[in-house]
Design a protein around this motif. Structure first.
Motif, PDB file in Angstrom:
ATOM      1  N   GLY A 427       0.821  -1.199   0.000  1.00 55.45           N
ATOM      2  CA  GLY A 427       0.000   0.000   0.000  1.00 55.45           C
ATOM      3  C   GLY A 427       0.854   1.247   0.000  1.00 55.45           C
ATOM      4  O   GLY A 427       2.021   1.219   0.384  1.00 55.45           O
ATOM      5  N   THR A 430       0.860   2.251   4.031  1.00 56.83           N
ATOM      6  CA  THR A 430       0.925   1.254   5.091  1.00 56.83           C
ATOM      7  C   THR A 430       2.306   0.620   5.158  1.00 56.83           C
ATOM      8  O   THR A 430       2.994   0.503   4.141  1.00 56.83           O
ATOM      9  CB  THR A 430      -0.127   0.155   4.867  1.00 56.83           C
ATOM     10  OG1 THR A 430       0.021  -0.372   3.545  1.00 56.83           O
ATOM     11  CG2 THR A 430      -1.527   0.707   5.033  1.00 56.83           C
ATOM     12  N   GLN A 451      -7.576  -0.406   0.247  1.00 53.08           N
ATOM     13  CA  GLN A 451      -6.526   0.611   0.234  1.00 53.08           C
ATOM     14  C   GLN A 451      -7.094   2.015   0.438  1.00 53.08           C
ATOM     15  O   GLN A 451      -6.480   2.846   1.097  1.00 53.08           O
ATOM     16  CB  GLN A 451      -5.724   0.548  -1.070  1.00 53.08           C
ATOM     17  CG  GLN A 451      -4.649  -0.520  -1.077  1.00 53.08           C
ATOM     18  CD  GLN A 451      -3.652  -0.334   0.047  1.00 53.08           C
ATOM     19  OE1 GLN A 451      -3.110   0.746   0.245  1.00 53.08           O
ATOM     20  NE2 GLN A 451      -3.388  -1.399   0.798  1.00 53.08           N
ATOM     21  N   CYS A 455      -5.739   4.178   3.375  1.00 52.18           N
ATOM     22  CA  CYS A 455      -4.946   5.332   2.927  1.00 52.18           C
ATOM     23  C   CYS A 455      -5.849   6.344   2.237  1.00 52.18           C
ATOM     24  O   CYS A 455      -5.754   6.547   1.015  1.00 52.18           O
ATOM     25  CB  CYS A 455      -3.839   4.890   1.970  1.00 52.18           C
ATOM     26  SG  CYS A 455      -2.749   3.612   2.610  1.00 52.18           S
TER      27      CYS A 455
END
Length: 464
Positions: A427, A430, A451, A455
């Motif tokens: 990611g 992450t 995702q 994020c």
């Protein structure tokens, strides 16, 4: 051309000062000479995480940093010794992390998990007077149209986003059981989290200040009040403080938002043992201003930070702390230690868990976070406040790994596979590693929107 707002003015006027914000130097205690090695990997010896074990790292305890210090993690999920090891005191099982800053887990007491599974909304065209404006008329700001869900998987991914940035206790009016502690969903002592103390349909100043919802018992209470800049918002605060004697059994009592607090009201809050939960990004996005935190602190009011919700707030507590620094007036400002206190010891006291959460000390719960050390240990608090998701090395809740970066997972060997852990997919925000907890996470992480939930994109392109 981008629209110039009150928020823009505040940010521009504070930006130059924020870049040179005060940093109260930590006191360095060198347990081991030449120990700290920026970005170095962790090494495990013995059978770490099975029974009692020792974590060696650069350990932040209040304003002291123990370089090569140790934290004894007991099988009970609590902390034993903290500081420089006394020769034979360390357990044979050890996780040694010279490239890591170890600190108490962060505490976020203001989040609405079930409303944070969408995306941030644009700022309103003009600052609003109170939350009643957009609740009555979504054309002013479509907060009423924010996607709400009670589904476990998306809520779990939002909670995981917070966990991966170092939050180990999260009051979010919901939970993904098995990740962070959720004090308003059954953790000890259970905390009352009240969004509308005078009723959801209240359209103006409270008529009856004797809110029965606040006098039911003696549990710690978080109450949303004064969310706005109009007379009705101010009346909510006056109402609660005027009748504080009736709520004597509600201890501690914490006001969430309280935007219109002035010097006199802050003095009353301190005298009545009322603390404050501050969410500056959401306040400024919606109402063009936020509570005067310098006035609150000057009067001795305990202030904690919270993210509120994603539509107008921050995605993580550390992002909120960075934002808070940009909108604080010049002067003494917010030191690194003050910001850290707002995310650890202050919120712990707000829910009656002082000495148990938000600290690394003997007898406290072993909620522990490790973040990458990038520079000199003297700047450790700077590294903490600047940390992004990729900087997280490990997260422990009650002494159990909830996240382990790749190097930690490799050092721990088969432990990761044995504890319901799943590898995080690659990611943009992450860390690489394994998350350990509820089994539904394996399916949640495979969702097409995983995702985006972990994020979320900033409406301005960056989250501070």
């Amino acid at each position: 051309m981008p629209r110039f707002t009150v928020r823009s003015a505040l940010l521009l006027s504070a930006m130059a000062w924020a870049m040179a914000a005060p940093s109260r130097a930590v006191k360095i205690v060198r347990c081991l000479p030449s120990y700290a090695k920026p970005s170095a990997s962790c090494v495990a010896t013995g059978h770490v995480a099975s029974g009692n074990w020792t974590l060696r790292s650069n350990v932040l305890v209040g304003d002291r940093l123990y370089v090569g210090g140790t934290v004894a993690v007991e099988r009970t999920g609590k902390i034993g010794h903290v500081g420089c090891a006394d020769g034979d005191s360390a357990e044979p099982a050890m996780l040694d992390c010279p490239g890591t800053i170890t600190m108490a887990g962060l505490i976020n007491l203001h989040e609405h998990l079930n409303y944070s599974t969408g995306h941030p909304l644009p700022s309103p065209a003009h600052p609003l007077a109170s939350h009643r404006d957009w609740q009555r008329d979504p054309r002013l700001w479509p907060g009423q149209k924010v996607r709400r869900t009670g589904r476990r998987q998306p809520i779990g991914l939002v909670e995981l986003r917070h966990l991966l940035s170092g939050t180990t206790t999260l009051a979010g009016r919901g939970q993904a059981k098995g990740l962070t502690r959720n004090p308003d969903a059954g953790w000890f002592p259970k905390v009352r989290n009240i969004t509308f103390p005078f009723g959801r349909s209240a359209l103006g100043a409270p008529v009856d200040c004797r809110s029965r919802r606040l006098v039911k018992g003696d549990r710690p209470t978080l109450v949303h009040a004064g969310e706005g800049v109009d007379a009705a918002a101010r009346a909510e605060l006056d109402c609660l403080l005027d009748n504080r004697a009736a709520y004597a059994q509600t201890e501690p009592l914490t006001l969430v938002h309280a935007i219109g607090v002035d010097d006199a009201m802050a003095a009353r809050m301190a005298a009545l043992h009322v603390s404050m939960l501050w969410s500056p990004r959401s306040n400024i996005e919606l109402y063009g201003t936020t509570a005067s935190v310098d006035v609150l602190m000057r009067n001795g009011v305990s202030v904690s930070l919270g993210t509120d919700w994603l539509p107008s707030g921050s995605p993580t507590l550390l992002a909120e702390a960075r934002y808070a620094r940009t909108v604080t007036p010049a002067g003494p400002g917010l030191s690194d230690q003050t910001l850290l206190d707002m995310m650890t010891v202050h919120p712990a006291a707000a829910i009656g868990m002082q000495g148990q959460l938000g600290v690394l000390q003997s007898g406290a719960l072993a909620d522990i976070v490790g973040l990458r050390l990038h520079g000199d240990v003297a700047d450790a608090t700077r590294d903490i406040l600047a940390a992004q998701g990729q900087d997280t090395v490990f997260v422990l809740v009650g002494g159990r790994f909830k996240f382990a970066a790749q190097d930690v997972a490799g050092a721990l060997g088969t432990f990761v596979e044995a504890n319901d852990c799943v590898e995080l997919p690659p990611g943009q925000c992450t860390p690489e590693g394994y998350v350990c907890g509820p089994r539904f996470l394996r399916h949640a992480l495979a969702r097409p929107d995983a995702q985006a939930l972990l994020c979320p994109a900033s409406p301005t392109g960056t989250w501070n």
